[in-house]
Design a protein around this motif. Structure first.
Motif, mmCIF file in Angstrom:
data_model
loop_
_atom_site.group_PDB
_atom_site.id
_atom_site.type_symbol
_atom_site.label_atom_id
_atom_site.label_comp_id
_atom_site.label_asym_id
_atom_site.label_seq_id
_atom_site.Cartn_x
_atom_site.Cartn_y
_atom_site.Cartn_z
ATOM 1 N N ASN A 175 -79.397 -49.559 -110.347
ATOM 2 C CA ASN A 175 -78.120 -49.567 -111.064
ATOM 3 C C ASN A 175 -78.045 -48.435 -112.078
ATOM 4 O OD1 ASN A 175 -76.918 -51.737 -109.788
ATOM 5 N ND2 ASN A 175 -78.000 -53.215 -111.077
ATOM 6 N N LEU A 176 -79.159 -48.256 -112.779
ATOM 7 C CA LEU A 176 -79.201 -47.198 -113.792
ATOM 8 C C LEU A 176 -79.025 -45.832 -113.130
ATOM 9 C CD1 LEU A 176 -79.626 -47.109 -116.820
ATOM 10 C CD2 LEU A 176 -82.071 -46.796 -116.436
ATOM 11 N N PHE A 177 -79.707 -45.670 -112.010
ATOM 12 C CA PHE A 177 -79.623 -44.418 -111.267
ATOM 13 C C PHE A 177 -78.187 -44.165 -110.813
ATOM 14 C CE2 PHE A 177 -79.897 -41.804 -107.460
ATOM 15 C CZ PHE A 177 -80.783 -40.809 -107.858
ATOM 16 N N GLU A 178 -77.568 -45.230 -110.299
ATOM 17 C CA GLU A 178 -76.196 -45.123 -109.812
ATOM 18 C C GLU A 178 -75.256 -44.688 -110.938
ATOM 19 O OE1 GLU A 178 -74.636 -48.840 -108.427
ATOM 20 O OE2 GLU A 178 -73.688 -47.903 -106.672
ATOM 21 N N LYS A 179 -75.459 -45.330 -112.116
ATOM 22 C CA LYS A 179 -74.589 -45.024 -113.253
ATOM 23 C C LYS A 179 -74.763 -43.585 -113.720
ATOM 24 C CE LYS A 179 -74.069 -49.465 -115.337
ATOM 25 N NZ LYS A 179 -74.883 -50.381 -116.132
ATOM 26 N N LYS A 180 -76.033 -43.150 -113.802
ATOM 27 C CA LYS A 180 -76.294 -41.866 -114.455
ATOM 28 C C LYS A 180 -76.212 -40.680 -113.510
ATOM 29 C CE LYS A 180 -78.937 -42.571 -118.546
ATOM 30 N NZ LYS A 180 -80.187 -42.218 -119.231
ATOM 31 N N TYR A 181 -76.594 -40.892 -112.257
ATOM 32 C CA TYR A 181 -76.760 -39.720 -111.391
ATOM 33 C C TYR A 181 -75.869 -39.730 -110.166
ATOM 34 C CZ TYR A 181 -80.893 -39.405 -114.315
ATOM 35 O OH TYR A 181 -81.728 -39.347 -115.391
ATOM 36 N N ASP A 188 -74.943 -36.544 -103.060
ATOM 37 C CA ASP A 188 -73.817 -36.416 -102.125
ATOM 38 C C ASP A 188 -73.424 -37.776 -101.551
ATOM 39 O OD1 ASP A 188 -75.833 -37.018 -100.395
ATOM 40 O OD2 ASP A 188 -75.786 -35.117 -99.284
ATOM 41 N N GLU A 189 -72.422 -37.793 -100.695
ATOM 42 C CA GLU A 189 -71.902 -39.051 -100.146
ATOM 43 C C GLU A 189 -72.985 -39.835 -99.404
ATOM 44 O OE1 GLU A 189 -68.985 -40.578 -100.720
ATOM 45 O OE2 GLU A 189 -68.877 -38.923 -102.175
ATOM 46 N N GLN A 190 -73.769 -39.104 -98.635
ATOM 47 C CA GLN A 190 -74.859 -39.727 -97.900
ATOM 48 C C GLN A 190 -75.800 -40.453 -98.864
ATOM 49 O OE1 GLN A 190 -74.928 -39.526 -94.662
ATOM 50 N NE2 GLN A 190 -77.018 -39.776 -93.917
ATOM 51 N N GLY A 191 -76.148 -39.774 -99.929
ATOM 52 C CA GLY A 191 -77.043 -40.339 -100.941
ATOM 53 C C GLY A 191 -76.458 -41.589 -101.573
#
Lengths: 145, 416
Positions: free
Chosen positions: B219-225, B230-233
């Motif tokens: 979740n933290l990664f999603e929020k910050k980065y 890219d879309e795939q990521g």
């Protein structure tokens, strides 16, 4: 009563899991809560710390304690019990942090006069809800604008 | 006395003895009773039972006298320390036939000098008959009959009678050994079962910790980065987050499952309608969203534990609402009835129904009949329901017409 302006609040986090410490720090940051976070990783050291600070620097007593239940050696319930039995320390609001919704943990926390019971990882909304329940003068000033 | 009368008397006595063995829970107690009946009938001076046991300090097989009956005026030997803990190879003349499942019969005077003769003479025995008790192809113990007043030859009727007593005793012992073994097995199963429950609790509880790390940092990664992948990521992260959400649900269900029966709530008497009303108000949003109707035709007074029954009702209602037909408003009918020994509950719905082939599968933990896309869930709901009902000593049964609806019926025994 005029609130004494504080730049930040002092939060004592008693938590042994490195990951949870980072997540808690991030959540507080995300909530723009100006704070000074002190981390202690076990119950025994936490009690030592509280006892010391009480006798030498009462002004340094934390404004809030976030207390994990599952701690090595002396667990969160025992720390809470200690805080609760101390006339000065019992004034500090304590939020219990737990990874389980075990009925027993919730019951013990209530019995020990914990202010709030939160699930890990620390959720900002739940945390703010808990803050809202504390009837304390610094509540209005903890947010940075 | 004619021979026939003797054997008739012995036959009667044998019946008496069989019933003694059958009646006594503990065959030891039966033994004392049987010995006095037999002793008086066949006119011997002592009857005794020895068993074979193992000395765990040395590993040696020993034999000891356990029970004895003596005729009035005859010296008892039960407290003779010389007749305790003898190695089974000590008196070979005596033990060898017994170990081979043969009787030992002798007039002591005629024995050749040796340990056997010494031991028997020390007890003032003139004649002896010893019958082996053979269980599981080995010597389990033996019964002895002493005559201290005369040298005697046993008649074939007496021999048959004493043999039959011995074989009855042997059956009684075997029966009790089987019961003991069954008890041991039952206890083992109980222990294994509670260990498994404990295991499920600890495993699921401890699994939460690392899972929290995975989901927390995702979740933290999603929020910050999320702005720099890219879309795939982003898709990968979505899949990972979705995985953690499902795993959390499974762990929670597993924990719930392992916690069943651990509450210390006390029994209450209440009206069934109280429970159903509570559940309906708890689920009012869901019921409204589905335009569902819950029809409760009657109510009775029930005396049981409130929260497990509530949980059963919640799970069954939840199940009916979840597996409703997309195009038809769900209707759930609840019926309850009091019987002599139990309460009977019935839940009818007009949902999608269950194929008869799967009736036995629906109560199995983590067994799902639909894909995640069709109906979400971890497949624990009905297994929890069944386990709660089992715990209350009740039974649940399912009946269904595929495409028409499902009926769940369950009973809970009344408390005495």
């Amino acid at each position: 009563m005029v609130p004494i302006k504080k730049k930040s609040i002092k939060i004592l986090l008693i938590e042994d899991n490195e990951g949870d410490i980072i997540l808690t720090r991030e959540t507080l940051k995300e909530g723009k809560i100006s704070n000074e976070l002190i981390c202690i990783k076990d119950g025994e050291s936490a009690i030592d710390f509280l006892v010391k600070i009480k006798s030498f620097a009462i002004s340094e007593i934390p404004d809030l304690v976030l207390l994990d239940i599952n701690l090595p050696r002396i667990n969160g319930h025992e720390v809470m019990d200690f805080i609760n039995k101390d006339e000065i320390l019992r004034e500090i609001p304590v939020f219990m942090l737990s990874s389980s919704d075990a009925q027993k943990d919730v019951e013990v926390s209530i019995k020990n006069n914990a202010h709030h019971y939160l699930f890990k990882p620390l959720d900002l909304d739940a945390f703010m809800l808990g803050i809202g329940k504390i009837n304390s003068f610094w509540l209005n000033i903890i947010k940075i604008n | 006395m004619s021979h026939d009368i003797v054997s008739d008397k012995l036959l009667k006595l044998n019946f008496q003895i069989i019933s003694v063995f059958l009646n006594y829970k503990n065959w030891h107690e039966g033994l004392e009773n049987v010995f006095s009946l037999v002793g008086n009938e066949v006119n011997v001076d002592r009857i005794y039972y020895w068993d074979i046991h193992i000395d765990f300090l040395t590993g040696q097989e020993l034999t000891s006298q356990r029970f004895e009956w003596v005729k009035n005026g005859i010296k008892p030997m039960i407290d003779n320390p010389e007749l305790q803990n003898l190695p089974i190879d000590v008196a070979a003349d005596f033990m060898t036939p017994l170990l081979q499942n043969n009787p030992f019969e002798s007039i002591i005077r005629e024995l050749s000098p040796g340990q056997t003769k010494e031991i028997l003479q020390a007890q003032d025995i003139l004649s002896i008959l010893v019958l082996p008790i053979y269980i599981d192809k080995k010597l389990y113990g033996f019964i002895g009959f002493d005559d201290c007043t005369k040298e005697r030859k046993w008649s074939s009727t007496e021999l048959d009678f004493l043999q039959s007593i011995t074989s009855n005793l042997s059956s009684a012992i075997q029966r009790h050994l089987a019961i003991d073994r069954l008890e041991v097995k039952t206890n083992e199963l109980k222990i294994i079962n509670s260990e498994l429950e404990q295991f499920a609790y600890i495993a699921s509880h401890d699994l939460q910790e690392p899972l929290r790390m995975v989901s927390g940092f995702l979740n933290l990664f999603e929020k910050k980065y999320s702005n720099i992948v890219d879309e795939q990521g982003k898709l990968y992260i979505d899949y990972a987050v979705d995985g953690t959400i499902r795993m959390k649900k499974i762990i929670k269900d597993l924990l719930d499952y392992s916690r069943i029966g651990k509450t210390k709530e006390s029994v209450e008497e209440f009206d069934f309608s109280e429970i159903i009303d509570n559940v309906i108000s708890l689920y009012s949003d869901k019921i409204k969203n589905k335009s569902a109707q819950v029809k409760v035709s009657n109510s009775i007074k029930i005396k049981t534990w409130r929260s497990p029954l509530t949980q059963i009702i919640i799970n069954l209602l939840d199940n009916s609402l979840k597996y409703s037909k997309a195009e038809v408003a769900p209707v759930v009918e609840v019926f309850v009835m009091e019987q002599q020994h139990h309460y009977y509950f019935q839940f009818n719905d007009n949902g999608i129904g269950i194929d008869e082939r799967y009736f036995s599968k629906i109560f199995v933990i983590f067994q799902r009949l639909h894909t995640k896309e069709e109906y979400e869930g971890s497949g624990v709901g009905l297994s929890i329901t069944k386990k709660i009902i089992d715990n209350l000593g009740g039974k649940i049964s399912v009946n269904s017409d595929l495409g028409k609806g499902t009926t769940f019926s369950f009973i809970i025994p009344k408390l005495q």
